[in-house]
Design a protein around this motif. Structure first.
Motif, short mmCIF file in Angstrom:
data_model
loop_
_atom_site.label_atom_id
_atom_site.label_comp_id
_atom_site.label_asym_id
_atom_site.label_seq_id
_atom_site.Cartn_x
_atom_site.Cartn_y
_atom_site.Cartn_z
N CYS A 371 0.86 -1.09 0.02
CA CYS A 371 0.11 -0.09 0.06
C CYS A 371 0.93 1.16 -0.03
N ILE A 372 0.61 2.08 -0.98
CA ILE A 372 1.26 3.30 -0.86
C ILE A 372 0.43 4.66 -0.45
N ARG A 373 -0.52 4.23 0.35
CA ARG A 373 -1.52 5.21 1.01
C ARG A 373 -2.11 6.35 0.23
N CYS A 374 -1.91 6.04 -1.32
CA CYS A 374 -2.67 7.18 -1.99
C CYS A 374 -4.00 7.55 -1.72
N ALA A 375 -4.80 7.01 -0.92
CA ALA A 375 -5.88 7.43 -0.44
C ALA A 375 -7.14 7.36 -1.41
N VAL A 378 -10.01 5.62 -0.01
CA VAL A 378 -10.79 6.38 1.14
C VAL A 378 -11.61 7.18 0.14
N ILE A 386 -12.40 3.78 5.95
CA ILE A 386 -10.74 4.01 5.37
C ILE A 386 -10.60 2.34 5.16
N CYS A 388 -7.81 1.21 3.40
CA CYS A 388 -6.60 0.44 3.58
C CYS A 388 -6.23 0.53 4.99
N TYR B 271 2.39 10.40 -0.91
CA TYR B 271 1.19 9.62 -0.49
C TYR B 271 1.51 9.01 0.87
N VAL B 272 2.63 8.47 0.98
CA VAL B 272 3.06 7.41 2.18
C VAL B 272 2.99 8.41 3.35
N SER B 274 1.69 11.59 3.84
CA SER B 274 0.59 12.51 4.00
C SER B 274 -0.68 11.80 4.60
N PRO B 275 -1.51 12.65 5.06
CA PRO B 275 -2.95 11.64 5.70
C PRO B 275 -3.81 11.47 4.48
N LEU B 276 -4.88 10.64 5.05
CA LEU B 276 -5.72 10.08 3.81
C LEU B 276 -6.82 10.70 3.67
N LYS B 281 -5.70 16.00 5.08
CA LYS B 281 -4.71 16.65 4.27
C LYS B 281 -4.76 18.25 4.38
N THR B 316 1.69 12.82 10.92
CA THR B 316 0.59 12.03 9.91
C THR B 316 -0.13 10.92 10.60
#
Lengths: 463, 337
Positions: A371-375, A378, A386, A388, B271-272, B274-276, B281, B316
């Protein structure tokens, strides 16, 4: 008229409505059917036939003894060959009746249009017809139409969104039988005293609005008054047809987590379910046939087909024109929520509305990467979860963390997995998480009960 | 017949990790080319060396740790390019390699590789280099005149515009905007950075929340509490046009100098780290803006952007916890119907 409310999230998969202009075809001549004794959410039916019995179309095969259960009727005429246990498509063992066809298609003489004089008659009629929600959930319709007296619905919402890619069965239903659908709607409105109906249609099916408006105009000519039915266009976005999203878009009401649409005084029914009510009142033949979309690159002739319930998937594919290449993946249901099958001798059940036969070009299974937390998950989640985070908690097997992320509110629509650039199996992992949470809740409850009982006996609580 | 069995959904979006990384590289190209144009051929070498060593360290690391090879996801290339963007052109080559090693080995791979680093590797490496080699990292050169430079100007050791606000030799706003100034390779040409940011927005790689909150917060703070600010007009009051021009001149000047735009568009949106959620954000961008303002105006190091982003990176996980919303339908107003 366009809807004002829009839910957050959703994705735009390719529509692939390749079969929407093709008229539905009745398929007959199946050599045998296999009727599962559980085709609804609820306890299974009791089998009332034994090998050697003769059955007609509409003969009762499975009796509904318990509440939440609806009867199952034979879909062909012929002889019962076997009553045995099989593994259903979702992996559970279930009793099944194998019926060999005599190819006569004789209809049970006791099938005749029902006489309805009261609300109780109406509910009994719905139950006897074997009707379940045909949108895919297979919730017994008679339960849905019989809400507790303090929660009577004030709006009937007709789900004609059909947001799943490939599937056009509801669309063809509307094109071919708008009169039956309106009949069904009027019956439900009459017996449940619902003042208002809204039909929700995605804007990629403009014809539907015109068909319904025309049909309603005809009613005005016939009866002199316009039924309070309104057709509203919805934005084409997946999962527009999900119950909670549809209610919100059309009425602005939000169904709280763990609650049902009836808790916000709304009744949601699929067009095919309503069409069956309209038809059953005219003909009296129980639910024995189902319209389903067959599509996918491996098929010779994709289209919509009306098949007897219980017909085996391999027979349906063969009868519908066969395959032009070796199928690589066969999906029961839609591309976003359907179940990929490992074998195709299952008999179809009432709630099935599509079989997708994917060839090599559509069958891809990209490898998972971290996972690269790209959101994107979300942003795409219509339930504002959420994904992920749930995925992480699920892989850590941490029930407390899963609860923190509200895993139980997931509707398993698959948007997150669709959007994920790392190709992670989020929906699968979330489903696993739900199992863990249920197990943990059961364990906690048991512990609580144990402690309570030991305290009652006067002993100290177990450490 | 052999059938593939997998969980739904059975259709997937086209975007992949490597397609996203490829888009980031494409978005950085205008700024890279601008940097090469202004700083000459040595900038090309620094950039290529940084990228190659990042990819190399990633490959070696994964090999030693007996993990699958991840250089094809292009994330190491992005880190290398971003690191080069953050280096002055005169930096000795061995320092570039040390920086790449710190970014990839220490910050990224030791914490588990892509997706698991808790701070942005390129920024961490830049800060590491600034602390380890302060002189080399802060000797800015205006247009190195190397023998096959594209633009031949005599090498002038110069301060960055940040340190000479208000002095005579400060470059004009236009020069700041198009990059005719001293600074790191990638941060000078604001125009090129904005083009890259626009590309990322159009391709849906980033969303505007973090850059907008970051730059917005910073601008408001400069307008309110900068050297020429709304509260204390230096030239008396705000009845003259000149006073307003001064006010916005400083704001634009602060915006166009240093690594603010590079940081806001390319580093803070990582991405990694920063918040979701959208709320998260916005909060993250707000925090970056406040910290950058405080460090630039009251700190004694010209590292406002790097330090503020790395501090917010560390926050974060907590921002994610604070801003986790309620599921759909979890509201009180349902009762009415």
């Amino acid at each position: 008229m366009r809807s004002l409310h829009a839910f957050a999230g959703g994705v735009h998969p390719l529509g692939n409505k390749n079969t929407d202009v093709l008229p539905s075809i009745h398929l007959h001549g199946f050599p045998e059917v296999e009727l599962l004794m559980q085709q609804h959410i609820g306890p299974p039916c009791t089998c009332v036939v034994k090998p050697g019995d003769h059955v007609d179309v509409g003969t009762l095969v499975g009796r509904a003894d318990k509440p939440m259960s609806v009867p199952i009727h034979s879909s062909i005429s012929g002889t019962v060959k076997e009553v045995h246990y099989v593994v259903s498509a979702n992996g559970a063992p279930v009793e099944a009746v194998r019926i060999e066809s005599d190819f006569k298609h004789s209809i049970n003489p006791f099938c005749r249009p029902p006489k309805i004089e009261s609300f109780e008659d109406f509910i009994q009629m719905i139950r006897d017809s074997g009707l379940v929600g045909l949108g895919g959930a297979a919730f017994p319709t008679y339960i849905k139409l019989n809400p507790p007296k303090n929660k009577m619905p004030d709006t009937l919402i007709v789900n004609a969104a059909e947001c799943e890619p490939y599937i056009t069965a509801d669309y063809r239903q509307i094109c071919e039988h708008p009169d039956d659908i309106i009949d069904g709607i009027i019956e439900v409105m009459k017996w449940l005293e619902i003042p208002k109906t809204i039909i929700g249609v995605e804007d990629n099916k403009p014809l539907v609005t015109r068909i319904f408006s025309h049909e309603l105009k005809k009613r005005v000519f016939k009866t002199g008054r316009h039924p309070d039915i309104e057709v509203r266009t919805l934005k084409t976005i997946y999962p527009q047809g999900a119950e909670k999203m549809l209610i919100y878009t059309l009425t602005g009401r939000k169904v709280p987590p763990g609650k049902l649409p009836i808790d916000v005084h709304t009744l949601v029914m699929n067009v095919s379910t309503l069409r069956f009510i309209g038809l059953y009142l005219k003909e009296g033949v129980p639910l024995t046939r189902k319209r389903m979309t067959l599509d996918g690159s491996a098929l010779n002739t994709p289209g919509n087909f009306i098949v007897p319930i219980g017909a085996r998937i391999q027979d349906i594919i063969a009868a519908a024109g066969g395959t032009r290449e070796e199928p690589k993946k066969i999906i029961m249901g839609g591309a976003m929520m359907g179940v990929a099958l490992d074998r195709i001798d299952h008999g179809i059940i009432k709630a099935n509305n599509a079989i997708l036969v994917f060839g090599s070009e559509e069958t891809t299974l990209p490898p998972e990467s971290p996972c690269i937390r790209c959101a994107r998950c979300v942003a795409s989640c219509p339930m504002d979860l959420i994904p992920c985070g749930i995925d992480k908690a699920s892989r850590l097997r941490d029930p407390a963390m899963l609860e923190k992320y509200h895993v139980m509110d997931c509707i398993e629509c698959g948007c997150c997995t669709y959007a994920c650039p790392s190709k992670r199996f989020l929906t699968q992992s979330i489903k696993n998480g739900k199992v863990m949470v249920r197990a943990e809740r059961a364990r906690a409850k048991q512990e609580e009960a144990l402690r309570a009982s030991s305290e009652q006996k006067g002993g100290s609580a177990p450490s | 017949m052999k059938l593939q069995v997998s969980h739904s959904p059975h259709v997937r979006d086209k975007a992949t990790t490597s397609s996203i990384m490829r888009d980031v590289i494409i978005a950085l190209l205008p700024a890279t080319f601008a940097g090469w144009y202004y700083f000459g051929v040595r900038a090309v070498f620094v950039t290529l060396l940084s990228i190659v060593s990042c990819i190399g360290f990633e490959y070696i690391c994964r090999k030693i740790m007996k993990r699958n090879n991840t250089i094809t996801d292009l994330s190491a290339a992005v880190t290398g390019l971003l690191l080069a963007m953050n280096l002055p052109v005169t930096i000795p080559f061995y320092m570039v390699i040390i920086g790449a090693c710190f970014a990839i080995v220490v910050v990224k791979q030791m914490f588990g590789g892509i997706g698991n680093n808790f701070v942005n590797p390129a920024i961490a490496a830049r800060i590491f280099l600034v602390i380890a080699f302060p002189k080399a990292m802060t000797s800015w050169t205006l247009h190195t005149g190397s023998w096959f430079s594209m633009k031949s100007v005599d090498a002038v050791s110069s301060a960055t515009p940040l340190t000479m606000v208000g002095t005579k030799e400060a470059p004009s706003l236009w020069d700041l905007f198009i990059g005719n100034k001293a600074g790191c390779i990638g941060e000078v040409c604001i125009l090129a950075l904005l083009i890259g940011g626009l590309y990322l927005l159009i391709r849906h790689v980033i969303r505007p929340w973090i850059p907008a909150a970051y730059i917005g917060t910073f601008l408001i703070l400069v307008l309110l509490f900068g050297h020429t600010n709304l509260l204390h007009a230096p030239s008396g009051d705000y009845t003259t046009l000149q006073a307003w021009t001064d006010l916005f001149y400083e704001a634009c000047y602060m915006l166009c100098s240093g690594g603010l735009v590079l940081g806001a568009i390319f580093m803070a949106t990582d991405y990694v780290t920063s918040p979701l959620t959208v709320k998260g954000k916005l909060l993250f961008g707000f925090g970056c803006g406040v910290l950058t303002f405080l460090i630039r105006y009251y700190g004694n190091m010209a590292e406002g952007v790097s330090f503020s982003i790395i501090l917010m990176n560390i926050l974060t996980p907590h921002i994610d916890d604070w801003t986790m919303g309620k599921p759909f339908g979890e509201v009180k107003e349902n009762a009415k119907a």
